[in-house]
Motif scaffolding. Structure first.
Motif, mmCIF file in Angstrom:
data_model
loop_
_atom_site.group_PDB
_atom_site.id
_atom_site.type_symbol
_atom_site.label_atom_id
_atom_site.label_comp_id
_atom_site.label_asym_id
_atom_site.label_seq_id
_atom_site.Cartn_x
_atom_site.Cartn_y
_atom_site.Cartn_z
ATOM 1 N N PRO A 94 1.758 69.155 30.160
ATOM 2 C CA PRO A 94 2.291 67.849 29.783
ATOM 3 C C PRO A 94 3.809 67.819 29.984
ATOM 4 N N ILE A 95 4.345 66.630 30.205
ATOM 5 C CA ILE A 95 5.774 66.448 30.437
ATOM 6 C C ILE A 95 6.316 65.502 29.372
ATOM 7 N N LEU A 96 7.440 65.869 28.791
ATOM 8 C CA LEU A 96 8.174 64.970 27.916
ATOM 9 C C LEU A 96 9.353 64.475 28.734
ATOM 10 N N LEU A 97 9.367 63.187 29.033
ATOM 11 C CA LEU A 97 10.372 62.596 29.901
ATOM 12 C C LEU A 97 11.269 61.675 29.090
ATOM 13 N N ALA A 98 12.577 61.923 29.172
ATOM 14 C CA ALA A 98 13.563 61.013 28.586
ATOM 15 C C ALA A 98 14.282 60.369 29.760
ATOM 16 N N MET A 99 14.254 59.038 29.826
ATOM 17 C CA MET A 99 14.876 58.373 30.974
ATOM 18 C C MET A 99 15.672 57.145 30.553
ATOM 19 N N ALA A 100 16.847 57.038 31.148
ATOM 20 C CA ALA A 100 17.713 55.878 30.967
ATOM 21 C C ALA A 100 18.215 55.522 32.364
ATOM 22 N N LEU A 101 17.536 54.579 33.011
ATOM 23 C CA LEU A 101 17.775 54.302 34.431
ATOM 24 C C LEU A 101 18.382 52.926 34.668
ATOM 25 N N LYS A 102 19.391 52.892 35.539
ATOM 26 C CA LYS A 102 19.926 51.619 36.021
ATOM 27 C C LYS A 102 19.149 51.192 37.263
ATOM 28 N N ASP A 103 18.854 52.153 38.140
ATOM 29 C CA ASP A 103 18.180 51.887 39.415
ATOM 30 C C ASP A 103 16.699 52.235 39.294
ATOM 31 N N LYS A 104 15.848 51.205 39.189
ATOM 32 C CA LYS A 104 14.410 51.422 39.066
ATOM 33 C C LYS A 104 13.665 50.979 40.321
ATOM 34 N N THR A 105 14.387 50.925 41.455
ATOM 35 C CA THR A 105 13.756 50.548 42.709
ATOM 36 C C THR A 105 12.891 51.705 43.213
ATOM 37 N N VAL A 106 11.999 51.417 44.144
ATOM 38 C CA VAL A 106 11.148 52.458 44.730
ATOM 39 C C VAL A 106 12.016 53.539 45.369
ATOM 40 N N GLU A 107 13.044 53.120 46.101
ATOM 41 C CA GLU A 107 13.935 54.082 46.759
ATOM 42 C C GLU A 107 14.693 54.909 45.731
ATOM 43 N N GLY A 108 15.115 54.265 44.653
ATOM 44 C CA GLY A 108 15.832 54.969 43.587
ATOM 45 C C GLY A 108 14.962 56.020 42.919
ATOM 46 N N ILE A 109 13.709 55.659 42.634
ATOM 47 C CA ILE A 109 12.772 56.604 41.999
ATOM 48 C C ILE A 109 12.500 57.778 42.941
ATOM 49 N N GLU A 114 13.698 63.757 43.970
ATOM 50 C CA GLU A 114 14.283 64.895 44.691
ATOM 51 C C GLU A 114 15.322 65.617 43.845
ATOM 52 N N VAL A 115 16.072 64.886 43.038
ATOM 53 C CA VAL A 115 17.029 65.530 42.134
ATOM 54 C C VAL A 115 16.276 66.347 41.086
ATOM 55 N N ILE A 116 15.180 65.780 40.557
ATOM 56 C CA ILE A 116 14.356 66.522 39.594
ATOM 57 C C ILE A 116 13.812 67.790 40.248
#
Length: 122
Positions: A94-109, A114-116
């Protein structure tokens, strides 16, 4: 003899589509914590759980549950797209994900994925 750390963690800062982004990945014995922020805070916390009953192709399906923050459909979509590969590569943990995103576009995700991946601790 040097003792190994209790948890393994990696951190990375990168500009993703013009937005400063921080990623921290921490591996625990039973799960992986992934923090992705473009605001400098944890944001929405989502639990991503691979079901043991898989689909017809043999892959487990992922269930998402918002633990803290806004429970919106886009949060669930982003969560699954960001960390499905982490769960798979970590042996369906299981993954616990904390996310605060400005860019939620397909390209951004895709770029965030890749950074992850560059912070791989699993």
């Amino acid at each position: 003899m040097e003792a190994s750390p209790i948890v393994t963690s990696k951190q990375r800062e990168e500009v993703v589509h013009g937005v400063p982004t921080e990623v921290v990945c921490t591996a625990f014995s039973n799960s992986v914590l992934v923090v992705v922020t473009q605001y400098g805070k944890m944001g929405t916390i989502v639990y991503v759980d691979p079901n043991t009953v898989g689909d017809n192709v043999g892959r487990p399906s992922l269930t998402t549950k918002v633990l803290l923050g806004k429970d919106e459909p886009l949060v669930h979509v982003c969560a699954k797209n960001l960390v499905a590969f982490v769960s798979r590569e970590a042996g369906n943990k299981p993954i616990l994900l904390a996310m605060a995103l400005k860019d939620k576009t397909v390209e951004g995700i895709q770029a965030l994925r890749e950074v992850i991946r560059s912070c791989q601790v699993w």
